[in-house]
Scaffold this motif. Structure first.
Motif, PDB file in Angstrom:
ATOM      1  N   ILE A 193      51.021   4.713 -31.782  1.00  0.00           N
ATOM      2  CA  ILE A 193      49.900   4.369 -30.901  1.00  0.00           C
ATOM      3  C   ILE A 193      49.814   5.346 -29.728  1.00  0.00           C
ATOM      4  O   ILE A 193      48.757   5.846 -29.398  1.00  0.00           O
ATOM      5  N   HIS A 194      50.986   5.607 -29.117  1.00  0.00           N
ATOM      6  CA  HIS A 194      51.036   6.503 -27.956  1.00  0.00           C
ATOM      7  C   HIS A 194      51.457   7.897 -28.413  1.00  0.00           C
ATOM      8  O   HIS A 194      52.355   8.014 -29.230  1.00  0.00           O
ATOM      9  N   PHE A 195      50.817   8.909 -27.878  1.00  0.00           N
ATOM     10  CA  PHE A 195      51.220  10.281 -28.202  1.00  0.00           C
ATOM     11  C   PHE A 195      51.626  11.011 -26.932  1.00  0.00           C
ATOM     12  O   PHE A 195      51.130  10.711 -25.855  1.00  0.00           O
ATOM     13  N   THR A 196      52.549  11.956 -27.086  1.00  0.00           N
ATOM     14  CA  THR A 196      53.153  12.588 -25.899  1.00  0.00           C
ATOM     15  C   THR A 196      52.203  13.632 -25.292  1.00  0.00           C
ATOM     16  O   THR A 196      51.085  13.808 -25.763  1.00  0.00           O
ATOM     17  N   ASP A 197      52.655  14.336 -24.282  1.00  0.00           N
ATOM     18  CA  ASP A 197      51.794  15.273 -23.550  1.00  0.00           C
ATOM     19  C   ASP A 197      51.520  16.577 -24.300  1.00  0.00           C
ATOM     20  O   ASP A 197      50.504  17.213 -24.081  1.00  0.00           O
ATOM     21  N   VAL A 230      60.878  18.483 -28.841  1.00  0.00           N
ATOM     22  CA  VAL A 230      61.529  17.237 -28.375  1.00  0.00           C
ATOM     23  C   VAL A 230      62.197  17.483 -27.025  1.00  0.00           C
ATOM     24  O   VAL A 230      62.182  16.613 -26.157  1.00  0.00           O
ATOM     25  N   GLN A 231      62.735  18.688 -26.835  1.00  0.00           N
ATOM     26  CA  GLN A 231      63.360  18.989 -25.549  1.00  0.00           C
ATOM     27  C   GLN A 231      62.320  19.003 -24.421  1.00  0.00           C
ATOM     28  O   GLN A 231      62.549  18.439 -23.360  1.00  0.00           O
ATOM     29  N   VAL A 232      61.161  19.611 -24.701  1.00  0.00           N
ATOM     30  CA  VAL A 232      60.076  19.616 -23.713  1.00  0.00           C
ATOM     31  C   VAL A 232      59.644  18.183 -23.392  1.00  0.00           C
ATOM     32  O   VAL A 232      59.365  17.845 -22.244  1.00  0.00           O
ATOM     33  N   GLU A 233      59.626  17.326 -24.423  1.00  0.00           N
ATOM     34  CA  GLU A 233      59.146  15.947 -24.283  1.00  0.00           C
ATOM     35  C   GLU A 233      60.283  14.926 -24.140  1.00  0.00           C
ATOM     36  O   GLU A 233      60.081  13.745 -24.412  1.00  0.00           O
ATOM     37  N   SER A 234      61.440  15.383 -23.671  1.00  0.00           N
ATOM     38  CA  SER A 234      62.617  14.502 -23.713  1.00  0.00           C
ATOM     39  C   SER A 234      62.428  13.209 -22.911  1.00  0.00           C
ATOM     40  O   SER A 234      63.011  12.179 -23.243  1.00  0.00           O
ATOM     41  N   ARG A 235      61.569  13.233 -21.880  1.00  0.00           N
ATOM     42  CA  ARG A 235      61.360  12.001 -21.112  1.00  0.00           C
ATOM     43  C   ARG A 235      60.683  10.924 -21.970  1.00  0.00           C
ATOM     44  O   ARG A 235      60.683   9.755 -21.628  1.00  0.00           O
ATOM     45  N   TRP A 236      60.090  11.337 -23.100  1.00  0.00           N
ATOM     46  CA  TRP A 236      59.418  10.393 -23.996  1.00  0.00           C
ATOM     47  C   TRP A 236      60.365   9.729 -24.993  1.00  0.00           C
ATOM     48  O   TRP A 236      59.942   8.861 -25.756  1.00  0.00           O
ATOM     49  N   VAL A 237      61.614  10.193 -25.050  1.00  0.00           N
ATOM     50  CA  VAL A 237      62.558   9.569 -25.994  1.00  0.00           C
ATOM     51  C   VAL A 237      63.081   8.293 -25.344  1.00  0.00           C
ATOM     52  O   VAL A 237      63.827   8.353 -24.365  1.00  0.00           O
ATOM     53  N   PRO A 238      62.679   7.120 -25.867  1.00  0.00           N
ATOM     54  CA  PRO A 238      63.040   5.870 -25.187  1.00  0.00           C
ATOM     55  C   PRO A 238      64.526   5.537 -25.338  1.00  0.00           C
ATOM     56  O   PRO A 238      65.201   6.099 -26.204  1.00  0.00           O
ATOM     57  N   SER A 239      65.031   4.644 -24.503  1.00  0.00           N
ATOM     58  CA  SER A 239      66.454   4.295 -24.521  1.00  0.00           C
ATOM     59  C   SER A 239      66.726   2.880 -25.010  1.00  0.00           C
ATOM     60  O   SER A 239      67.848   2.556 -25.363  1.00  0.00           O
ATOM     61  N   LEU A 240      65.712   2.024 -24.975  1.00  0.00           N
ATOM     62  CA  LEU A 240      65.917   0.624 -25.368  1.00  0.00           C
ATOM     63  C   LEU A 240      66.426   0.551 -26.802  1.00  0.00           C
ATOM     64  O   LEU A 240      65.994   1.329 -27.652  1.00  0.00           O
ATOM     65  N   LYS A 241      67.336  -0.373 -27.058  1.00  0.00           N
ATOM     66  CA  LYS A 241      67.964  -0.479 -28.376  1.00  0.00           C
ATOM     67  C   LYS A 241      66.913  -0.545 -29.502  1.00  0.00           C
ATOM     68  O   LYS A 241      65.958  -1.313 -29.430  1.00  0.00           O
ATOM     69  N   THR A 257      64.682   1.617 -30.325  1.00  0.00           N
ATOM     70  CA  THR A 257      63.490   2.453 -30.145  1.00  0.00           C
ATOM     71  C   THR A 257      63.842   3.909 -30.461  1.00  0.00           C
ATOM     72  O   THR A 257      65.006   4.279 -30.514  1.00  0.00           O
ATOM     73  N   SER A 258      62.808   4.722 -30.654  1.00  0.00           N
ATOM     74  CA  SER A 258      63.036   6.137 -30.946  1.00  0.00           C
ATOM     75  C   SER A 258      61.746   6.911 -30.719  1.00  0.00           C
ATOM     76  O   SER A 258      60.696   6.326 -30.424  1.00  0.00           O
ATOM     77  N   LEU A 259      61.842   8.227 -30.853  1.00  0.00           N
ATOM     78  CA  LEU A 259      60.648   9.069 -30.781  1.00  0.00           C
ATOM     79  C   LEU A 259      60.364   9.543 -32.202  1.00  0.00           C
ATOM     80  O   LEU A 259      61.142  10.288 -32.785  1.00  0.00           O
ATOM     81  N   TYR A 260      59.256   9.062 -32.775  1.00  0.00           N
ATOM     82  CA  TYR A 260      58.889   9.438 -34.134  1.00  0.00           C
ATOM     83  C   TYR A 260      58.274  10.837 -34.120  1.00  0.00           C
ATOM     84  O   TYR A 260      57.445  11.159 -33.272  1.00  0.00           O
ATOM     85  N   ILE A 261      58.709  11.666 -35.063  1.00  0.00           N
ATOM     86  CA  ILE A 261      58.289  13.066 -35.144  1.00  0.00           C
ATOM     87  C   ILE A 261      57.447  13.239 -36.403  1.00  0.00           C
ATOM     88  O   ILE A 261      57.892  12.918 -37.493  1.00  0.00           O
ATOM     89  N   ARG A 262      56.229  13.730 -36.234  1.00  0.00           N
ATOM     90  CA  ARG A 262      55.335  13.906 -37.377  1.00  0.00           C
ATOM     91  C   ARG A 262      54.942  15.376 -37.526  1.00  0.00           C
ATOM     92  O   ARG A 262      53.975  15.832 -36.918  1.00  0.00           O
ATOM     93  N   ILE A 298      53.422  16.478 -33.936  1.00  0.00           N
ATOM     94  CA  ILE A 298      53.086  15.556 -32.853  1.00  0.00           C
ATOM     95  C   ILE A 298      54.197  14.516 -32.752  1.00  0.00           C
ATOM     96  O   ILE A 298      54.962  14.315 -33.707  1.00  0.00           O
ATOM     97  N   LEU A 299      54.283  13.867 -31.591  1.00  0.00           N
ATOM     98  CA  LEU A 299      55.373  12.930 -31.320  1.00  0.00           C
ATOM     99  C   LEU A 299      54.810  11.603 -30.808  1.00  0.00           C
ATOM    100  O   LEU A 299      53.862  11.600 -30.022  1.00  0.00           O
ATOM    101  N   THR A 300      55.400  10.517 -31.242  1.00  0.00           N
ATOM    102  CA  THR A 300      54.970   9.207 -30.766  1.00  0.00           C
ATOM    103  C   THR A 300      56.180   8.285 -30.576  1.00  0.00           C
ATOM    104  O   THR A 300      56.958   8.089 -31.513  1.00  0.00           O
TER     105      THR A 300
END
Ligand SMILES: *Cc1c(COP(=O)(O)O)cnc(C)c1O
Length: 360
Positions: free
Chosen positions: A26-30, A120-131, A133-138, A161-163
């Protein structure tokens, strides 16, 4: 590979979504990754740019003749804060096999992984920490050449793209109800079922919409020629625990070779479980369910890792699996694989690659 970076101003970054209700896709990174291909230049101009629209000619081949392939993997943040990728080399290899099948250009596997790492390194703030969760890579490739006519395109776009995605099982495992379709098929041998290509998913929509209308979560696909052998469940590979033997359909040409499938096979063999990759008929599944020999059934894929099946509906009859509850093996596999992905369990098979590389 030198990746050009055209990044946003820090004060223009999007606000991060709430980690407790991320959903999926649903959400996409910068930012996004993009690299172009032409038959003259090959792959060129790799860059990380602001997330945004492609300019596509209305005659772009992908829009008419469907030359499009994709991959799916995730970046996981461990409790040590480090970001991990799970078996990305396998995604690189599979993308190239899909590209080969669809007459699209292949790419260097290391360049594929390097592109993911940098983005992913550029967008590292988008990698969530909650148990969970993850950053899906397409990652995906589309044919961009403007041309009407059926032949392989001469121009392509490779993009990533990353979500950020939520925990699949935030409320515990929820075994799904499966509808076995003998009306529609997903793929035939000799076709493109083993490629991760866009059209396969369009072709699957009708059956899954019908199943949903009837109150089922997913469709179980049978082979196209005889409607006799089990192939996949929805967009996942499928496993059956019959007595003490773990059975999954062999890769016959119409089944997508899942990386989770391979991980489940590797772990199960390592644990001393008898494993069989062979044709398994729907009659064998139903007979073993009826006679009490079918102990567990589950789907495997990157999104859910393990998706327990609670019941199967076939030809007007419903068959319950393991009393509709999640089995022990499904649970053990889920714990082991996610444990490795989040760095809580020993990476015995060398499946993890760190995004920052330090200490890897
Ligand atoms: C992607 C996919 C899978 C699962 O593959 P993983 O690598 O385990 O995520 C299975 N079946 C289909 C049809 C798929 O598209």
């Amino acid at each position: 590979m030198e990746i050009q970076k055209l990044l946003k101003n820090k004060d223009n970054l999007k606000p991060l979504p709430d980690e407790s209700c991320l959903g999926f896709g649903i959400h996409f990174t910068d930012h996004m990754f993009r690299m172009d291909y032409s038959d003259v230049k090959g792959w060129h101009e790799p860059k990380i740019t602001v997330y945004g629209n492609f300019h596509l000619d209305p005659a772009a081949v992908v829009l008419h003749y469907g030359q499009a392939i994709f991959e799916g993997l995730k970046a996981y943040r461990g409790s040590d804060k480090r970001i991990r990728l799970f078996r990305p080399k396998e995604n690189a290899k599979r993308l190239n096999r899909s590209a080969w099948r669809m007459c699209m250009p292949q790419m260097d596997e290391d360049a594929f992984i390097a592109a993911i790492r940098e983005l992913v390194q550029v967008e590292s703030r988008w990698v969530p920490s909650l148990k969970g969760t993850s950053l899906y890579i397409r990652p995906f490739i589309i044919a961009s050449e403007p041309f009407l006519g059926v032949r392989p395109a001469k121009k392509y776009i490779f993009s990533i793209i990353l979500t950020p995605v939520g925990a699949y099982y935030s409320e515990g495992f929820n075994p799904v109800k499966i509808f076995v379709t003998d009306k529609f098929v997903r793929a035939a041998k000799g076709g493109v079922g083993e490629a991760k290509t866009a059209g396969n998913y369009a072709a699957s929509l009708m059956a899954s919409e019908e199943a949903k209308k009837l109150g089922f979560t997913q469709v179980l696909w049978l082979d196209a020629a005889q409607r006799k052998y089990v192939e996949e469940v929805g967009t996942m590979n499928i496993f059956f625990l019959i007595d003490d033997t773990l059975v999954t359909p062999a890769l016959s040409g119409s089944i997508l070779p899942g990386i989770t499938r391979d991980s489940v096979l590797t772990l199960s063999r390592d644990w001393g479980i008898r494993v069989e990759e062979r044709p398994i008929s729907i009659d064998e599944v139903m007979n073993s369910a009826e006679s009490g020999h079918l102990k567990e059934c589950f789907g495997t894929g990157t999104a859910a890792v393990i998706s327990p099946v609670g019941s199967l509906y076939y030809k007007g009859k419903s068959y319950e699996v393991n009393g509709g509850k999640t089995g022990e093996l499904a649970e053990r596999l889920f714990d082991e694989i996610t444990g490795i992905q989040y760095g809580e369990k020993d990476d015995r098979f060398g499946w993890i690659e760190f995004v920052d590389q330090a200490g890897s």
